[in-house]
Scaffold this active site. Sequence first.
Site, PDB file in Angstrom:
ATOM      1  N   LYS A  91       0.863  -1.186   0.000  1.00 43.12           N
ATOM      2  CA  LYS A  91       0.000   0.000   0.000  1.00 43.12           C
ATOM      3  C   LYS A  91       0.899   1.236   0.000  1.00 43.12           C
ATOM      4  O   LYS A  91       1.933   1.243   0.694  1.00 43.12           O
ATOM      5  CB  LYS A  91      -0.875  -0.024   1.259  1.00 43.12           C
ATOM      6  N   SER A 171      -9.306   1.697   3.179  1.00 45.03           N
ATOM      7  CA  SER A 171      -8.487   2.471   2.276  1.00 45.03           C
ATOM      8  C   SER A 171      -7.441   1.663   1.511  1.00 45.03           C
ATOM      9  O   SER A 171      -6.818   2.182   0.585  1.00 45.03           O
ATOM     10  CB  SER A 171      -7.770   3.566   3.062  1.00 45.03           C
ATOM     11  N   SER A 195      -9.802  -0.686   7.226  1.00 49.01           N
ATOM     12  CA  SER A 195      -9.145  -0.432   5.937  1.00 49.01           C
ATOM     13  C   SER A 195      -8.453  -1.641   5.316  1.00 49.01           C
ATOM     14  O   SER A 195      -8.014  -1.579   4.164  1.00 49.01           O
ATOM     15  CB  SER A 195      -8.132   0.702   6.078  1.00 49.01           C
TER      16      SER A 195
END
Lengths: 480, 79
Positions: A91, A171, A195
């Site tokens: 990420k 996210s 997330s």
Amino acid sequence: MKSIYNNLKPFVLEQDIPTLQKHITSGELSYEKLTKFYLYRIRKFDRANNLSLNSVIALNPNVIQQARQKDKEFLNKKMKHPIFGMPILLKDNVNASDMPTTAGAVALQDNNAEDAFIVKQLKKQGALILGKANLSEWAYFFCGECPSGYSAIGGQTLNPYGRKIIDTGGSSSGSGVATSANFCAASIGSETSGSILSPASQNSVVGLKPTIGLVSRSGIIPISSTLDTAGPITKNVIDNAILLDAIFGEDKSDSKSIFALWGNGFYVDELVSEGLKGKRFGAYKEMLEKEPLYVSAIEQLKKRGAEIVVIEENEDIKLPDFLRLLNLDMQKDLPIYLSKYADDKVALKSVEDVIDFNLKDSIHIMPYGQALFKGIVADKATDEEFTLIKEILKTNGKHYFDDFIKTNQLDGVLSINNYHAGYAAVAEYPAITVPMGYKENGAPMGLTFIGKRLSEKQLLQWAYNYEQATKMRKAPVNYN
Amino acid sequence: MKYFYYLLIIVFVFSCKKETQKTTTSDIEDKAVEVDSSNTDISAISTKDFTEFKVLDSKYINVDNFWKPFNKDLEKYIQ
């Protein structure tokens, strides 16, 4: 004559990490071929075409050369961990050399930082860093009303099970999407509240949110040092255990880091050794009444010998000032990241600096505004007040699960997707989500096991048993 | 008199155009933020069913530059 890509497809698509390693040992595959296979797929599908997913935000320009080196080391028997040579996407809030770490924000586009602690752990075990995954900008703590998976740098991440129709979750949107679309062997996400669990379940993959402190946060762009953690997102439970085993470990520069001894690690035969027989799980009455996929999942667990206790949502337990906790933590934690872990070239020092930077070209830099960032700077609390907020939230979160667990002698609680992620977040408890089927519109759903602090091994065992009994994951059809 | 009307129309058109541009920019600006301590919407930072996108493709990624380091190595990967 078939192309190299088509020849390799049966050896790579939807294969778990142990199988990929088996193909490498037998000579049908190499780390270089595997890396090129994923790169080829990213180029074919991810951007600027009618199937594009916008899930990859940056690539490691040296990864092919590094993969060749892994092939040499493999011949010299230097492989000691199953993550060796596996191309991993991070990420884009996780620092990694060779690429900028942006959190999707234009303000950080020149942030060429050193490896985060967990990236060092991955490299120590021989993993390949393939690139960075798109995300909800600033891990979704930035704009107020905006879609999951949007960042100015990476664009709009889209769900491979229904582009523009089904939410990607976030996210860690790019990590969930890219893993599901077979753009990498596995990926790393991060979670403050949902997330990892949300994008993993929305994209039919396995996501584990560890106990806070099991996995280091050093060198990861923060929201909240109280709640943040990184964690693995993978196509199956075995890979998840392998990736968790590669990244966990004590980090003295992380105040919440835990020294945990895990014997043989997470990934070995122990996953299979303990079944579900006699395990007691709490299942929510409200979900049993509304969600047929949850009912089927519970039936499957019963068939495997689990005992189910029906529990009711405890609506008396609230999470007051949850948003304030994030505000007050980020006020302090972002400046620490910027001074300690960001590139020296990054001139920003605080949330206020980022807000001012964004105002220079608001249409391009922040098309959905920056309402949550403004909320951060507007929030004020004394140290005592802040400590109290944290204490109340943690107590309430633990209370929420512990009451059920104690009264009913439960091993764990069963939820859906990220529905109880907020409570698990403040309790600092771990959770894992596993594919449990698809809604009528094709949207994937996940069965989520929540356990007590440091129960990761049990969570992986339960999830593995459920996964093997049901095999619910289907790869997205347009990306084969 | 006829020219006066033409002039009036031109002035009106320009003033409307200017107003439209103003609205576009102010859409991006957030209103004053008040801290809402009662907000317990804890799913707010992970999932939102949102299907109206203002932007799809990145304005910051140049696809040709993105693939430059790999073009040679991927040449043989024709399908």
